[in-house]
Design a protein around this motif. Structure first.
Motif, PDB file in Angstrom:
ATOM      1  N   LEU A  82      -9.291  90.225  18.187  1.00 33.61           N
ATOM      2  CA  LEU A  82      -9.183  91.545  18.060  1.00 33.61           C
ATOM      3  C   LEU A  82      -9.878  92.236  16.986  1.00 33.61           C
ATOM      4  CD1 LEU A  82      -7.272  93.853  18.539  1.00 33.61           C
ATOM      5  CD2 LEU A  82      -5.620  93.044  16.822  1.00 33.61           C
ATOM      6  N   ARG A  83     -10.104  91.340  15.926  1.00 33.08           N
ATOM      7  CA  ARG A  83     -10.941  91.801  14.835  1.00 33.08           C
ATOM      8  C   ARG A  83     -12.200  92.329  15.129  1.00 33.08           C
ATOM      9  NH1 ARG A  83      -8.313  90.232   9.781  1.00 33.08           N
ATOM     10  NH2 ARG A  83     -10.218  89.931   8.675  1.00 33.08           N
ATOM     11  N   GLU A  84     -12.967  91.299  16.245  1.00 29.97           N
ATOM     12  CA  GLU A  84     -14.312  91.509  16.571  1.00 29.97           C
ATOM     13  C   GLU A  84     -14.275  92.812  17.410  1.00 29.97           C
ATOM     14  OE1 GLU A  84     -17.896  89.203  18.765  1.00 29.97           O
ATOM     15  OE2 GLU A  84     -16.147  88.292  18.491  1.00 29.97           O
ATOM     16  N   ARG A  85     -13.349  92.647  18.551  1.00 23.37           N
ATOM     17  CA  ARG A  85     -13.526  93.849  19.430  1.00 23.37           C
ATOM     18  C   ARG A  85     -13.296  95.235  18.729  1.00 23.37           C
ATOM     19  NH1 ARG A  85     -11.496  94.178  24.680  1.00 23.37           N
ATOM     20  NH2 ARG A  85     -12.075  96.153  25.614  1.00 23.37           N
ATOM     21  N   ILE A  86     -12.415  95.619  17.603  1.00 24.71           N
ATOM     22  CA  ILE A  86     -12.268  96.818  17.175  1.00 24.71           C
ATOM     23  C   ILE A  86     -13.502  96.934  16.092  1.00 24.71           C
ATOM     24  CG2 ILE A  86     -10.817  97.894  15.497  1.00 24.71           C
ATOM     25  CD1 ILE A  86      -8.439  97.146  16.758  1.00 24.71           C
ATOM     26  N   GLY A  87     -13.885  96.112  15.506  1.00 26.91           N
ATOM     27  CA  GLY A  87     -15.010  96.094  14.487  1.00 26.91           C
ATOM     28  C   GLY A  87     -16.141  96.678  15.222  1.00 26.91           C
ATOM     29  N   VAL A  88     -16.569  96.080  16.628  1.00 25.10           N
ATOM     30  CA  VAL A  88     -18.051  96.576  17.294  1.00 25.10           C
ATOM     31  C   VAL A  88     -17.586  97.858  17.933  1.00 25.10           C
ATOM     32  CG1 VAL A  88     -19.081  95.989  19.382  1.00 25.10           C
ATOM     33  CG2 VAL A  88     -18.439  94.060  18.010  1.00 25.10           C
ATOM     34  N   GLY A  89     -16.223  98.078  18.363  1.00 25.79           N
ATOM     35  CA  GLY A  89     -16.134  99.333  18.939  1.00 25.79           C
ATOM     36  C   GLY A  89     -16.163 100.448  17.924  1.00 25.79           C
ATOM     37  N   ALA A  90     -15.558 100.286  16.746  1.00 20.38           N
ATOM     38  CA  ALA A  90     -15.744 101.292  15.537  1.00 20.38           C
ATOM     39  C   ALA A  90     -17.242 101.520  15.041  1.00 20.38           C
ATOM     40  CB  ALA A  90     -14.866 100.963  14.297  1.00 20.38           C
ATOM     41  N   ALA A  91     -17.878 100.605  15.177  1.00 17.97           N
ATOM     42  CA  ALA A  91     -19.215 100.597  14.512  1.00 17.97           C
ATOM     43  C   ALA A  91     -20.128 101.488  15.501  1.00 17.97           C
ATOM     44  CB  ALA A  91     -19.947  99.277  14.392  1.00 17.97           C
ATOM     45  N   ALA A  92     -19.814 101.348  16.749  1.00 14.91           N
ATOM     46  CA  ALA A  92     -20.582 101.970  17.794  1.00 14.91           C
ATOM     47  C   ALA A  92     -20.036 103.674  17.799  1.00 14.91           C
ATOM     48  CB  ALA A  92     -20.513 101.419  19.228  1.00 14.91           C
ATOM     49  N   ARG A  93     -19.219 103.897  17.196  1.00 13.41           N
ATOM     50  CA  ARG A  93     -18.473 105.161  17.107  1.00 13.41           C
ATOM     51  C   ARG A  93     -18.665 105.903  15.724  1.00 13.41           C
ATOM     52  NH1 ARG A  93     -15.924 102.291  20.655  1.00 13.41           N
ATOM     53  NH2 ARG A  93     -14.876 103.271  22.464  1.00 13.41           N
ATOM     54  N   GLY A  94     -19.462 105.091  14.866  1.00 11.76           N
ATOM     55  CA  GLY A  94     -19.427 105.516  13.438  1.00 11.76           C
ATOM     56  C   GLY A  94     -18.454 105.703  12.887  1.00 11.76           C
ATOM     57  N   ILE A  95     -17.316 104.719  13.079  1.00  8.77           N
ATOM     58  CA  ILE A  95     -15.841 104.857  12.370  1.00  8.77           C
ATOM     59  C   ILE A  95     -15.895 103.504  11.319  1.00  8.77           C
ATOM     60  CG2 ILE A  95     -13.790 104.811  12.675  1.00  8.77           C
ATOM     61  CD1 ILE A  95     -13.821 106.040  15.556  1.00  8.77           C
ATOM     62  N   ARG A  96     -15.349 103.828  10.259  1.00  3.36           N
ATOM     63  CA  ARG A  96     -15.285 102.377   9.275  1.00  3.36           C
ATOM     64  C   ARG A  96     -13.936 102.058   9.786  1.00  3.36           C
ATOM     65  NH1 ARG A  96     -14.357 102.503   2.964  1.00  3.36           N
ATOM     66  NH2 ARG A  96     -14.172 100.276   2.685  1.00  3.36           N
ATOM     67  N   VAL A  97     -14.152 100.437   9.935  1.00  2.00           N
ATOM     68  CA  VAL A  97     -12.947  99.728   9.989  1.00  2.00           C
ATOM     69  C   VAL A  97     -12.516  98.921   8.992  1.00  2.00           C
ATOM     70  CG1 VAL A  97     -14.180  97.999  11.154  1.00  2.00           C
ATOM     71  CG2 VAL A  97     -11.791  98.223  11.699  1.00  2.00           C
ATOM     72  N   VAL A  98     -11.225  98.983   8.491  1.00  2.50           N
ATOM     73  CA  VAL A  98     -10.819  98.142   7.431  1.00  2.50           C
ATOM     74  C   VAL A  98      -9.745  97.322   7.775  1.00  2.50           C
ATOM     75  CG1 VAL A  98      -9.684  98.075   5.141  1.00  2.50           C
ATOM     76  CG2 VAL A  98     -11.303  99.822   5.687  1.00  2.50           C
ATOM     77  N   ILE A  99     -10.027  95.920   7.796  1.00  2.00           N
ATOM     78  CA  ILE A  99      -9.068  94.839   8.157  1.00  2.00           C
ATOM     79  C   ILE A  99      -8.927  93.746   6.947  1.00  2.00           C
ATOM     80  CG2 ILE A  99      -8.454  93.268  10.080  1.00  2.00           C
ATOM     81  CD1 ILE A  99     -10.611  94.338  11.777  1.00  2.00           C
ATOM     82  N   PRO A 100      -7.840  93.671   6.483  1.00  4.64           N
ATOM     83  CA  PRO A 100      -7.650  92.596   5.266  1.00  4.64           C
ATOM     84  C   PRO A 100      -7.944  91.314   5.705  1.00  4.64           C
ATOM     85  CG  PRO A 100      -5.844  94.265   5.578  1.00  4.64           C
ATOM     86  CD  PRO A 100      -6.533  94.480   6.738  1.00  4.64           C
ATOM     87  N   ARG A 101      -8.159  90.441   4.873  1.00  8.32           N
ATOM     88  CA  ARG A 101      -8.300  88.946   5.188  1.00  8.32           C
ATOM     89  C   ARG A 101      -7.097  88.583   5.929  1.00  8.32           C
ATOM     90  NH1 ARG A 101      -5.823  86.012   1.358  1.00  8.32           N
ATOM     91  NH2 ARG A 101      -5.793  86.810  -0.563  1.00  8.32           N
TER      92      ARG A 101
END
Length: 357
Positions: A295-314
């Motif tokens: 989930l972290r990778e899927r949202i991280g990649v998708g957000a980066a492609a859209r120019g959106i910063r993603v913040v996920i705690p450890r």
């Protein structure tokens, strides 16, 4: 770092967590006594057992947290505590403990919504961690755990608009159920994630409940489908109906991957679509399922492609802990939102100030 020193107590479910947070972001101490082993034999949480375990551990956890923080009760500017939602008995242990601390030390008391805490975990900094920019507003926030799954829009601190929620089961509960069906034990989330990482075939397809164009979620049908698909896989493996023999490891891995992919696909797709629709500059994830690597990778990649910063705690800050309550509690303290010694448990408390529209 400067700012109020908040001692925070979290006991909403099966983790006894006490933290000391400075300035609403910097973790000075964060101690958690887990009950996972205690509930493993029943495959789920027994409320009365959980409450008794909180009583057993809350004082030792406090002592360790204060020692780790190098602080005393006299140093505190406030005491924050989860007052809902959660298991009533577990909540009451933490609430009464926090009220006693606040009364004895003449310290302000802050009641915190557990769900708000999961979102504010995104603002936390570990001891020694470099300062970083805070999550940018407006934000899309996804909280996904054993008891809750929902999307909100945050246009400012402590301000929420509900975008979508589960209409039946939470994603984490589905992970636990399917983990049991696969013989992976409790809790199901970490076990399924580990098994899925070993998958090689990636050819097991599970259904997705898209719920039309809404941002709502549904996982009850997926659980039913998983029971059928796993039953069919057992028959394919030559295991007679009613035989408790375990599935071959490779088959378990492929089934775990297929189930996880179905959950992650829906969660990530709806979160990214919601972020675009609300012109969000950032996405914040919280809750135990937010520790899932896929989930972290899927949202991280998708957000980066859209120019959106993603913040996920450890991962350790995604699961229940006191530090997240300290972060949210500091925000409530700054807003003057204080509780009295009449504070009580609110087991079914929706996230404050949430409304559709």
């Amino acid at each position: 770092m400067s700012g109020p020193l908040v001692l925070a107590v979290e006991s909403s479910c099966d983790e006894t967590g006490i933290a000391v947070v400075e300035g609403g972001t910097r973790i000075r101490a964060n101690v958690v006594a887990s009950q996972v082993a205690l509930h493993a034999s029943t495959g789920g949480i027994v409320p009365e057992v959980a409450a008794r375990a909180h009583l057993r551990w809350i004082v030792p956890v406090l002592d360790e947290a204060l020692a780790d923080a190098g602080a005393t009760l006299a140093d505190l500017d406030a005491v924050a505590v989860t007052s809902g939602p959660g298991l009533a008995g577990s909540l009451l242990v933490g609430i009464n403990f926090a009220k006693t601390l606040a009364w004895a030390n003449r310290t302000p008391l802050v009641g915190v919504n557990h769900l708000e805490g999961h979102l504010y975990a995104g603002w936390l900094l570990d001891p020694g961690e470099d300062e970083r920019d805070a999550p940018p507003f407006p934000l899309a926030g996804l909280v996904v755990s054993g008891g809750h799954t929902f999307l909100v829009e945050m246009r400012d601190h402590l301000t929420y608009r509900l975008l979508g929620t589960t209409v039946d089961d939470a994603a984490g509960e589905a992970f636990d159920k399917v983990g049991r069906l696969l013989g992976l034990g409790y809790p199901g989330g970490p076990a399924i994630s580990a098994a899925a990482a070993r998958a090689t075939a990636h050819d097991r397809t599970f259904p997705r409940a898209w719920m039309g164009d809404s941002y709502d979620f549904s996982f009850s049908g997926l659980k039913t489908a998983a029971q059928r698909i796993i039953g069919e896989a057992r028959a394919e493996a030559g295991i007679p109906a009613g035989d408790p023999a375990p599935l071959p490891d490779g088959l378990v891995a492929d089934l775990a991957w297929g189930f996880q992919d179905a959950v992650v696909d829906v969660l990530a797709t709806k979160t990214l679509r919601a972020a675009e629709a609300t012109a969000a500059k950032g996405i914040v994830l919280g809750g135990g399922v937010a520790a899932n690597d896929a989930l972290r990778e899927r949202i991280g990649v998708g957000a980066a492609a859209r120019g959106i910063r993603v913040v996920i705690p450890r991962p350790g800050l995604c699961t229940d802990n006191g530090a997240m309550i300290g972060a949210a509690g500091a925000r409530r303290l700054a807003a003057g939102d204080l509780a009295t010694l009449e504070l009580d448990a609110t087991p079914t408390w929706p996230l404050a100030k949430v409304s559709r529209g």
